[in-house]
Design a protein around this motif. Structure first.
Motif, PDB file in Angstrom:
ATOM      1  N   LEU A   1       0.827  -1.213   0.000  1.00 58.31           N
ATOM      2  CA  LEU A   1       0.000   0.000   0.000  1.00 58.31           C
ATOM      3  C   LEU A   1       0.865   1.268   0.000  1.00 58.31           C
ATOM      4  O   LEU A   1       0.557   2.260   0.645  1.00 58.31           O
ATOM      5  CB  LEU A   1      -1.009  -0.003   1.155  1.00 58.31           C
ATOM      6  CG  LEU A   1      -1.963  -1.223   1.197  1.00 58.31           C
ATOM      7  CD1 LEU A   1      -3.015  -1.050   2.291  1.00 58.31           C
ATOM      8  CD2 LEU A   1      -2.642  -1.460  -0.139  1.00 58.31           C
ATOM      9  N   ASN A   2       1.969   1.183  -0.738  1.00 60.92           N
ATOM     10  CA  ASN A   2       2.888   2.316  -0.949  1.00 60.92           C
ATOM     11  C   ASN A   2       3.529   2.827   0.337  1.00 60.92           C
ATOM     12  O   ASN A   2       3.882   4.020   0.441  1.00 60.92           O
ATOM     13  CB  ASN A   2       2.188   3.457  -1.707  1.00 60.92           C
ATOM     14  CG  ASN A   2       1.609   2.985  -3.025  1.00 60.92           C
ATOM     15  OD1 ASN A   2       2.222   2.173  -3.702  1.00 60.92           O
ATOM     16  ND2 ASN A   2       0.426   3.440  -3.369  1.00 60.92           N
ATOM     17  N   ALA A   3       3.680   1.930   1.310  1.00 59.73           N
ATOM     18  CA  ALA A   3       4.307   2.324   2.579  1.00 59.73           C
ATOM     19  C   ALA A   3       5.720   2.866   2.322  1.00 59.73           C
ATOM     20  O   ALA A   3       6.435   2.402   1.432  1.00 59.73           O
ATOM     21  CB  ALA A   3       4.364   1.130   3.525  1.00 59.73           C
TER      22      ALA A   3
ATOM     23  N   GLU B   1      -1.420   6.097  14.195  1.00 63.28           N
ATOM     24  CA  GLU B   1      -0.203   5.649  14.888  1.00 63.28           C
ATOM     25  C   GLU B   1      -0.465   5.180  16.308  1.00 63.28           C
ATOM     26  O   GLU B   1       0.239   4.313  16.828  1.00 63.28           O
ATOM     27  CB  GLU B   1       0.836   6.782  14.910  1.00 63.28           C
ATOM     28  CG  GLU B   1       1.487   7.086  13.565  1.00 63.28           C
ATOM     29  CD  GLU B   1       0.750   8.124  12.734  1.00 63.28           C
ATOM     30  OE1 GLU B   1      -0.451   8.394  13.006  1.00 63.28           O
ATOM     31  OE2 GLU B   1       1.366   8.669  11.801  1.00 63.28           O
ATOM     32  N   ILE B   2      -1.489   5.758  16.962  1.00 60.57           N
ATOM     33  CA  ILE B   2      -1.787   5.402  18.355  1.00 60.57           C
ATOM     34  C   ILE B   2      -2.062   3.899  18.474  1.00 60.57           C
ATOM     35  O   ILE B   2      -1.741   3.272  19.485  1.00 60.57           O
ATOM     36  CB  ILE B   2      -2.994   6.246  18.871  1.00 60.57           C
ATOM     37  CG1 ILE B   2      -3.045   6.282  20.373  1.00 60.57           C
ATOM     38  CG2 ILE B   2      -4.327   5.791  18.294  1.00 60.57           C
ATOM     39  CD1 ILE B   2      -2.131   7.261  21.020  1.00 60.57           C
TER      40      ILE B   2
ATOM     41  N   GLY C   1       2.038   8.484   7.996  1.00 55.36           N
ATOM     42  CA  GLY C   1       2.968   9.245   7.161  1.00 55.36           C
ATOM     43  C   GLY C   1       2.379   9.619   5.807  1.00 55.36           C
ATOM     44  O   GLY C   1       2.808  10.598   5.188  1.00 55.36           O
ATOM     45  N   GLY C   2       1.389   8.869   5.332  1.00 57.85           N
ATOM     46  CA  GLY C   2       0.749   9.198   4.046  1.00 57.85           C
ATOM     47  C   GLY C   2      -0.085  10.458   4.157  1.00 57.85           C
ATOM     48  O   GLY C   2      -0.064  11.331   3.278  1.00 57.85           O
ATOM     49  N   CYS C   3      -0.822  10.578   5.262  1.00 55.28           N
ATOM     50  CA  CYS C   3      -1.596  11.792   5.511  1.00 55.28           C
ATOM     51  C   CYS C   3      -0.630  12.966   5.711  1.00 55.28           C
ATOM     52  O   CYS C   3      -0.861  14.084   5.237  1.00 55.28           O
ATOM     53  CB  CYS C   3      -2.462  11.571   6.753  1.00 55.28           C
ATOM     54  SG  CYS C   3      -3.617  12.908   7.075  1.00 55.28           S
TER      55      CYS C   3
ATOM     56  N   GLY D   1       1.325   5.059   5.026  1.00 54.48           N
ATOM     57  CA  GLY D   1       2.173   5.424   6.163  1.00 54.48           C
ATOM     58  C   GLY D   1       3.602   4.979   5.996  1.00 54.48           C
ATOM     59  O   GLY D   1       4.000   4.473   4.936  1.00 54.48           O
ATOM     60  N   ALA D   2       4.372   5.191   7.058  1.00 57.82           N
ATOM     61  CA  ALA D   2       5.741   4.674   7.069  1.00 57.82           C
ATOM     62  C   ALA D   2       5.656   3.151   7.085  1.00 57.82           C
ATOM     63  O   ALA D   2       4.651   2.574   7.535  1.00 57.82           O
ATOM     64  CB  ALA D   2       6.471   5.184   8.302  1.00 57.82           C
TER      65      ALA D   2
END
Ligand code: CO8
Length: 256
Positions: free
Chosen positions: A23-25, A130-131, A107-109, A63-64
């Motif tokens: 998913l493009n992490a 992330e939480i 990280g994507g947002c 995200g990362a």
């Protein structure tokens, strides 16, 4: 195949993060690819604006890369300057449009928020989850999201980890336009080409001035804007833009 693919459409540079299987992490390779390509387009005189999007059907960037991060220690994170390098995206002077085609999480947002304009497909989903991983946002999620959508919504997203859909993101001020998925790239390219067609000096200082609003007081920001406004009267593009209006013709900007 490169994890960040680049192509051009006239004077628009397009970057596609291409790890659809994850998913493009964002791993270190993606950071290198994004930063190198954005800086190269920024330095390329033929390019006037850029677009970042995600490869595949499902994600902008999820995200990362959690798998690459999961075993890292504090010192690995602290000494790993690679993750910090991503903020170089915010230092380029030409506008960047995020064309958000699916999940923009963590990280994507945050990458979408590093861009200057966010255009979302109806299928886009935004969040700072992330939480749920036992951490918090680290590329600006707590800061840029709060400035973009206000404390109430930002706190909700950061503390619950829930996602918001494109409609809620637009209502909240994170997204500037929503379009059907099939017209996302066309709309983003059209917007980028419109920007690239204006005089570069005006475009670049317009970006600088709007960004300054995030950083400074109203009085300082207004003064900054006024000085930049005056400075554009030293450009040929200002003479051309105003002459073209008076002569009822299209301007031909020379980026000077
Ligand atoms: N990292 C690594 N792999 C990922 C990621 C990710 N962020 N997201 C998805 N993938 C992988 C999955 O592991 C899966 O791989 P595999 O097939 O090998 O198991 C593949 O992509 C497809 O994903 P799913 O099967 O999970 O797809 P679903 O449609 O079921 O779910 C979701 C989609 C909801 C997007 C789900 O994948 C998800 O929740 N992903 C994680 C989202 C997330 O938590 N993102 C935040 C990551 S942390 C972060 O971004 C911090 C950045 C700040 C760094 C600051 C440094 C200074």
């Amino acid at each position: 195949m490169a994890v960040v693919e680049t192509r051009t459409e006239g004077d628009v540079g397009i970057l596609t993060v291409n790890r659809p299987e994850a998913l493009n992490a964002v791993n270190d390779e993606v950071i290198d690819g994004l930063v190198e390509a954005v800086e190269a387009f920024d330095a390329d005189e033929r390019i006037g604006a850029m677009i970042i999007t995600g490869g595949g059907e499902k994600a902008f960037i999820a995200g990362a890369d959690i798998k690459a991060m999961s075993e890292r220690s504090y010192m690995d994170m602290f000494m790993n300057s690679k993750m910090n390098e991503l903020t170089r995206l915010t230092r380029v002077r030409k506008p960047i449009i995020a064309a958000v085609n699916g999940f923009a999480l963590g990280g994507g947002c945050e990458i979408a928020m590093m861009c200057d304009l966010v255009i979302a497909s109806e299928k886009a989903k935004f969040g700072q989850p992330e939480i749920r991983l036992g951490v918090i946002p680290g590329w600006g999620g707590t800061q840029r999201l709060t400035r973009a959508i206000g404390k109430a919504k930002a706190m909700d997203l950061v503390l619950t980890g829930r996602m918001m859909d494109a409609q809620e993101a637009e209502r909240s001020g994170l997204v500037s336009r929503i379009v059907p998925p099939e017209s996302l790239m066309e709309t983003a390219i059209e917007a980028a080409q419109a920007i690239a067609g204006f005089g570069r000096p005006a475009v670049m200082v317009a970006k600088e001035a709007v960004n300054r609003a995030q950083e400074t007081t109203l009085a300082e920001g207004l003064l900054f804007e006024q000085r930049l406004f005056y400075s554009l009267f030293a450009t040929e593009d200002q003479k051309e833009g105003m002459a073209a209006f008076i002569e009822k013709r299209q301007p031909s900007f020379k980026n000077k």
